[in-house]
Design an enzyme around this catalytic site. Structure first.
Site, PDB file in Angstrom:
ATOM      1  N   GLU A   1       0.855  -1.197   0.000  1.00 55.64           N
ATOM      2  CA  GLU A   1       0.000   0.000   0.000  1.00 55.64           C
ATOM      3  C   GLU A   1       0.887   1.242   0.000  1.00 55.64           C
ATOM      4  OE1 GLU A   1      -2.589   1.473  -0.602  1.00 55.64           O
ATOM      5  OE2 GLU A   1      -3.973   1.710   1.077  1.00 55.64           O
ATOM      6  N   ASP A   2       0.425   2.285  -0.672  1.00 58.17           N
ATOM      7  CA  ASP A   2       1.199   3.526  -0.723  1.00 58.17           C
ATOM      8  C   ASP A   2       1.299   4.199   0.637  1.00 58.17           C
ATOM      9  OD1 ASP A   2      -1.498   4.067  -0.661  1.00 58.17           O
ATOM     10  OD2 ASP A   2      -1.532   5.361  -2.421  1.00 58.17           O
TER      11      ASP A   2
ATOM     12  N   PHE B   1      -1.344  16.008   3.913  1.00 51.97           N
ATOM     13  CA  PHE B   1      -1.740  15.423   2.641  1.00 51.97           C
ATOM     14  C   PHE B   1      -0.556  15.472   1.679  1.00 51.97           C
ATOM     15  CE2 PHE B   1      -3.696  15.137  -1.499  1.00 51.97           C
ATOM     16  CZ  PHE B   1      -4.633  14.141  -1.301  1.00 51.97           C
TER      17      PHE B   1
ATOM     18  N   ARG C   1       0.513  12.213  -9.900  1.00 47.92           N
ATOM     19  CA  ARG C   1       0.990  10.848  -9.636  1.00 47.92           C
ATOM     20  C   ARG C   1       2.407  10.636 -10.174  1.00 47.92           C
ATOM     21  NH1 ARG C   1      -3.205   7.728  -7.621  1.00 47.92           N
ATOM     22  NH2 ARG C   1      -5.275   8.195  -8.411  1.00 47.92           N
TER      23      ARG C   1
ATOM     24  N   ASP D   1      -3.193   5.809   6.360  1.00 41.74           N
ATOM     25  CA  ASP D   1      -3.732   7.028   6.965  1.00 41.74           C
ATOM     26  C   ASP D   1      -4.671   6.623   8.100  1.00 41.74           C
ATOM     27  OD1 ASP D   1      -4.567   9.569   7.502  1.00 41.74           O
ATOM     28  OD2 ASP D   1      -5.829   9.772   5.739  1.00 41.74           O
TER      29      ASP D   1
END
Ligand code: 5GP
Length: 182
Positions: free
Chosen positions: A96-97, A149, A162, A100
């Site tokens: 997973e990137d 963010f 991206r 959060d």
């Protein structure tokens, strides 16, 4: 609106190599399945699997769609449509990137477990330091970051940024309103 570089391309490359080595240390004799969560993880996954290949780890790679974010905000709901029966009896590493709220990984982790894998590990490139309502075991963490963010290296803001080779933080210029699809 400006993007401030936060983690450089060079730091990311070195970190991905380090994670690949750690994966090898724990999984040298197993056949691994990489389960990568789209879209944000696509660049991280591509770099990671190439590093793994260089050190003679040759996983199978699967991609899954999961979406929980809209613009800057978590919607609180995660949708996973795919059938995960292919993980049965396999050593799975979920890639997973960013972690959060943890909702996406919690949901996926539970779905994977329902399909009787041999083992499940979780690998995240970025780990936001914030409070969470639940704990999920994370085996590999790239960078711990503050609760901001971030974009780049696969991560978007409304599908933009991206392709940035580094990870950056979006900074609003004074009096600027953020609008969708900047
Ligand atoms: P969680 O379910 O842990 O709240 O969120 C995970 C997903 O939300 C990530 O896979 C990513 O797509 C998105 N996300 C969470 N934080 C950020 C962020 O700082 N920047 C971007 N671009 N996406 C984020």
């Amino acid at each position: 609106m400006k993007i401030l570089e936060f983690i450089s391309e060079y730091e990311i490359i070195n970190k991905v190599k380090e994670i690949a080595n750690n994966i090898k240390l724990k999984n040298s004799n197993s056949e691994i399945i990489i389960l990568s969560i789209l879209k944000g993880s696509f660049i991280f996954t591509a770099d990671l699997v190439r590093e793994l290949f260089k050190i003679n780890i040759k996983p199978e790679i699967y991609f899954l769609n999961a979406k929980s974010y809209d613009g800057f905000n978590s919607t609180g709901k995660v949708k996973i449509n795919d059938n995960l029966s292919f993980v049965s009896g396999k050593h799975v590493i979920i890639v997973e990137d960013i972690l959060d709220t943890g909702l996406t990984l919690k949901k996926l982790y539970e779905e994977v477990l329902k399909n009787n894998p041999e083992s499940v590990e979780i690998c995240v490139l970025l780990y936001k330091q914030r409070s969470r309502n639940f704990n999920i075991p994370i085996d590999y963490i790239g960078f711990k970051i503050p609760d901001k963010f971030v974009v780049g290296y696969g991560l978007d803001y409304n599908e933009k940024y991206r392709g940035l080779p580094y990870i950056g933080v979006i900074e609003k210029v004074k009096n600027e309103k953020l609008i969708n699809g900047l």
